[in-house]
Design an enzyme around this catalytic site. Structure first.
Site, PDB file in Angstrom:
ATOM      1  CG  ASP A  13      12.148   2.465  -0.635  1.00 50.36           C
ATOM      2  OD1 ASP A  13      12.330   1.244  -0.603  1.00 50.36           O
ATOM      3  OD2 ASP A  13      11.718   3.105   0.353  1.00 50.36           O
ATOM      4  CE  LYS A  15      15.859   2.023   0.179  1.00 50.86           C
ATOM      5  NZ  LYS A  15      15.228   0.741  -0.231  1.00 50.86           N
TER       6      LYS A  15
HETATM    7  P1  NDP Z   1       4.968   3.581  -2.271  1.00 54.18           P
HETATM    8  O1  NDP Z   1       5.407   4.983  -2.108  1.00 54.18           O
HETATM    9  O2  NDP Z   1       4.503   3.123  -3.611  1.00 54.18           O
HETATM   10  O3  NDP Z   1       3.827   3.233  -1.236  1.00 54.18           O
HETATM   11  C1  NDP Z   1       4.034   3.368   0.126  1.00 54.18           C
HETATM   12  C2  NDP Z   1       2.763   2.995   0.840  1.00 54.18           C
HETATM   13  O4  NDP Z   1       3.017   2.915   2.232  1.00 54.18           O
HETATM   14  C3  NDP Z   1       1.662   4.013   0.668  1.00 54.18           C
HETATM   15  O5  NDP Z   1       0.426   3.396   0.728  1.00 54.18           O
HETATM   16  C4  NDP Z   1       1.903   4.931   1.865  1.00 54.18           C
HETATM   17  O6  NDP Z   1       0.778   5.672   2.278  1.00 54.18           O
HETATM   18  C5  NDP Z   1       2.257   3.912   2.918  1.00 54.18           C
HETATM   19  N1  NDP Z   1       3.055   4.574   3.958  1.00 54.18           N
HETATM   20  C6  NDP Z   1       4.206   5.254   3.790  1.00 54.18           C
HETATM   21  N2  NDP Z   1       4.630   5.741   4.958  1.00 54.18           N
HETATM   22  C7  NDP Z   1       3.720   5.364   5.862  1.00 54.18           C
HETATM   23  C8  NDP Z   1       3.593   5.546   7.253  1.00 54.18           C
HETATM   24  N3  NDP Z   1       4.520   6.245   7.939  1.00 54.18           N
HETATM   25  N4  NDP Z   1       2.520   4.979   7.881  1.00 54.18           N
HETATM   26  C9  NDP Z   1       1.589   4.268   7.182  1.00 54.18           C
HETATM   27  N5  NDP Z   1       1.662   4.071   5.857  1.00 54.18           N
HETATM   28  C10 NDP Z   1       2.701   4.602   5.224  1.00 54.18           C
HETATM   29  O7  NDP Z   1       6.197   2.694  -1.774  1.00 54.18           O
HETATM   30  P2  NDP Z   1       6.475   1.155  -2.031  1.00 54.18           P
HETATM   31  O8  NDP Z   1       5.208   0.392  -2.161  1.00 54.18           O
HETATM   32  O9  NDP Z   1       7.497   1.067  -3.092  1.00 54.18           O
HETATM   33  O10 NDP Z   1       7.207   0.755  -0.662  1.00 54.18           O
HETATM   34  C11 NDP Z   1       6.514   0.177   0.434  1.00 54.18           C
HETATM   35  C12 NDP Z   1       7.507  -0.555   1.315  1.00 54.18           C
HETATM   36  O11 NDP Z   1       8.141  -1.594   0.551  1.00 54.18           O
HETATM   37  C13 NDP Z   1       8.655   0.264   1.874  1.00 54.18           C
HETATM   38  O12 NDP Z   1       9.012  -0.242   3.140  1.00 54.18           O
HETATM   39  C14 NDP Z   1       9.790  -0.010   0.896  1.00 54.18           C
HETATM   40  O13 NDP Z   1      11.056   0.209   1.491  1.00 54.18           O
HETATM   41  C15 NDP Z   1       9.553  -1.475   0.618  1.00 54.18           C
HETATM   42  N6  NDP Z   1      10.127  -2.011  -0.595  1.00 54.18           N
HETATM   43  C16 NDP Z   1       9.896  -1.460  -1.815  1.00 54.18           C
HETATM   44  C17 NDP Z   1      10.434  -2.031  -2.949  1.00 54.18           C
HETATM   45  C18 NDP Z   1      10.138  -1.504  -4.304  1.00 54.18           C
HETATM   46  O14 NDP Z   1      10.594  -2.121  -5.277  1.00 54.18           O
HETATM   47  N7  NDP Z   1       9.398  -0.431  -4.461  1.00 54.18           N
HETATM   48  C19 NDP Z   1      11.325  -3.180  -2.875  1.00 54.18           C
HETATM   49  C20 NDP Z   1      11.454  -3.747  -1.542  1.00 54.18           C
HETATM   50  C21 NDP Z   1      10.888  -3.157  -0.466  1.00 54.18           C
HETATM   51  P3  NDP Z   1       0.741   7.269   2.020  1.00 54.18           P
HETATM   52  O15 NDP Z   1       0.370   7.412   0.569  1.00 54.18           O
HETATM   53  O16 NDP Z   1      -0.287   7.774   2.958  1.00 54.18           O
HETATM   54  O17 NDP Z   1       2.116   7.803   2.325  1.00 54.18           O
HETATM   55  O1  2IT Z   2      14.152  -2.006  -0.735  1.00 50.93           O
HETATM   56  C1  2IT Z   2      14.382  -2.401  -1.901  1.00 50.93           C
HETATM   57  O2  2IT Z   2      14.847  -3.507  -2.133  1.00 50.93           O
HETATM   58  C2  2IT Z   2      14.046  -1.485  -2.998  1.00 50.93           C
HETATM   59  N1  2IT Z   2      13.521  -0.407  -2.749  1.00 50.93           N
HETATM   60  C3  2IT Z   2      14.381  -1.860  -4.399  1.00 50.93           C
HETATM   61  C4  2IT Z   2      15.836  -1.577  -4.702  1.00 50.93           C
HETATM   62  C5  2IT Z   2      16.236  -1.766  -6.137  1.00 50.93           C
HETATM   63  O3  2IT Z   2      17.399  -1.427  -6.407  1.00 50.93           O
HETATM   64  O4  2IT Z   2      15.463  -2.239  -6.957  1.00 50.93           O
END
Ligand code: NDP
Ligand code: 2IT
Length: 447
Positions: free
Chosen positions: A166, A126
């Site tokens: 992420d 990461k």
């Molecule tokens: P994005 O940046 O697309 O979206 C993040 C979302 O979470 C936004 O709505 C953001 O709001 C909100 N957020 C972030 N920080 C906070 C906080 N401290 N309190 C409340 N809301 C918050 O990220 P992703 O959708 O990609 O990621 C979301 C989660 O999913 C994370 O935990 C990530 O690690 C996990 N994840 C992502 C993957 C991926 O493929 N993208 C894969 C597996 C897991 P705001 O705009 O206000 O910051």
């Molecule tokens: O938390 C996760 O699994 C991710 N942000 C996606 C990682 C990836 O390599 O696609």
């Protein structure tokens, strides 16, 4: 057994005392894996878990960049290369002001188990930065990404370490990062996943984490002869994962009533349908707006400033925003409101106490490392397509994603089913993820 776990955690705390999120993630694994190790002689006396909590490599670097006004900024960049026993390091990059070594180490540690669960050959890593893309121009984001890759390029590569997105890192950032890698190395390779479709990206990768979370929840519901049809679903976040979790849940006949961001949540009692979701996607992905703007367009919806959506009555809850966004009080509220299923789209969104509440109540609860593994699994499929220099259809990738999520569900049942029939998905995911990595580490000797 309790003493063994405590002794192990004492050692972890001594070395990493200032890293609460990392300790939290390790504690959860230790509680389930140490009893398993004790019962299986091949792992005894090998200090496998102690080796797994120490990153193979932790890289921290300066990222200096110039904003649109000519001012110079300095951010901190990281890449945690946690474990490469079963494949090249693989995992996302997070750009958020809260990023620090503790958060990235917890994410890298979770990633090792998650990637192992996907059945694909990927180690865990990461990275990211405390850079905040919010309020920055596209040019500023580009200059930051280029500066970040100027250093990161020497530590990554298609057979070494393959980052992805992420929080705060989406298609725009991956494009800028890829461009700089290609320029420096003079090679067009699959060094990153989540790329655009015209330059090596995989179909379904943008959708994969959210879709996969819903597929996993579908498998869980099926064990109770239930499905999404007519269910009320509460989702947090409004970014990549939340958007596509909502899309799939709606497609399966559920009524999604909330979305959120760090400012608060919106509640739409009529349900967020496909058109309303298209509005949210445009608002968040193109206009980079705030979720509060939803109520200006959909007058029957409410905005709850500074709150999380767990107080809303629901059948299924999908936390898809960030770590520790759902605490024990929230868990109790969800339970008393009749929630039967919680599948984590985010990484470690439930606090340790919240997880204990769900397990105590014996509801369907899936930890992120199982239920959100569809994102990295589809990244693995992107790597395969890049290596083969081919591109699979949407249907093909989606079918593989569904199969992988079902396999993960099966693994959780194999290692997590209790005598009374209750499936402890936390235990199942941790042990299933551990076994594959531990066996590879044993085979490769003490390194
Ligand atoms: P994005 O940046 O697309 O979206 C993040 C979302 O979470 C936004 O709505 C953001 O709001 C909100 N957020 C972030 N920080 C906070 C906080 N401290 N309190 C409340 N809301 C918050 O990220 P992703 O959708 O990609 O990621 C979301 C989660 O999913 C994370 O935990 C990530 O690690 C996990 N994840 C992502 C993957 C991926 O493929 N993208 C894969 C597996 C897991 P705001 O705009 O206000 O910051
Ligand atoms: O938390 C996760 O699994 C991710 N942000 C996606 C990682 C990836 O390599 O696609």
């Amino acid at each position: 057994m309790k003493a063994k776990i405590e002794a192990f955690m004492d050692e972890v705390k001594t070395r990493n005392g200032h890293e609460p999120e990392f300790i939290q993630a390790v504690q959860e694994v230790a509680e389930t894996v140490i009893p398993y190790i004790a019962k299986h002689k091949i792992y005894n006396g090998k200090n496998i878990l102690l080796r797994m909590v120490e990153p193979e490599r932790l890289i921290s670097f300066r990222v200096a960049w110039v904003d649109d006004d000519g001012e110079i900024h300095v951010n901190r960049g990281y890449r945690i290369q946690m474990n490469s026993a079963i494949g090249p390091y693989k995992g996302g990059l997070r750009f958020h002001p809260t990023v620090n070594a503790s958060i990235l180490k917890f994410l890298a540690f979770e990633q090792v188990f998650k990637n192992s669960l996907t059945t694909l050959p990927m180690g865990g890593g990461k990275g990211g930065s405390d850079f905040d893309p919010k309020g920055k121009s596209d040019d500023e984001v580009m200059r930051f990404c280029h500066a970040f890759m100027l250093e990161l390029n020497r530590h990554v590569g298609p057979n070494t370490d393959v980052p992805a997105g992420d929080i705060g890192v989406g298609a725009r950032e991956i494009g800028f990062l890829f461009g700089m890698y290609k320029k420096i190395r003079n090679e067009f390779t699959g060094v990153l996943t989540g790329k655009g479709l015209s330059w090596g990206g995989s179909k379904i990768r943008p959708e994969a984490t959210g879709y996969g979370t819903v597929y996993f929840a579908q498998s869980m519901l099926k064990t109770k002869n239930e499905n999404f049809e007519g269910k009320t679903v509460v989702i947090s976040g409004s970014g990549n994962v939340a958007q596509f979790a909502a899309q799939k849940a709606i497609a399966l006949g559920a009524k999604v009533v909330t979305l959120s961001d760090s400012g608060g949540y919106i509640y739409d009692k009529d349900g967020i349908d496909e058109d309303k979701l298209a509005f949210v996607m445009d608002l968040k992905n193109n206009k980079r707006g705030r979720i509060s703007e939803y109520i200006e367009h959909y007058k029957s919806a409410e905005y709850h400033k500074g709150k999380t959506p767990w107080e809303v009555k629901c059948d299924v809850a999908l936390p898809c925003a960030t770590q520790n966004e759902l605490n024990a009080e929230d868990a109790k509220t969800l339970l008393s409101n009749g929630c039967i299923c919680v599948a984590e789209g985010a990484n470690m969104p439930s606090t340790t106490d919240a997880v204990h509440e769900f397990i105590k109540a014996k509801i369907l609860f899936a930890p992120g490392k199982a239920s959100n593994a569809g994102g990295v699994a589809t990244s693995g499929l992107e790597m395969s397509q890049n290596s083969l220099r081919i591109s699979w259809t949407r249907e093909e990738v989606d079918a593989r994603l569904k199969d992988i999520m079902e396999d993960i569900h099966e693994s959780c049942i194999e290692y997590g089913k209790q005598e009374d029939g209750f499936v402890d998905y936390v235990k199942g995911a941790n042990i299933a993820g551990f076994v594959k990595v531990a066996d590879a580490m044993l085979a490769q000797g003490v390194i």
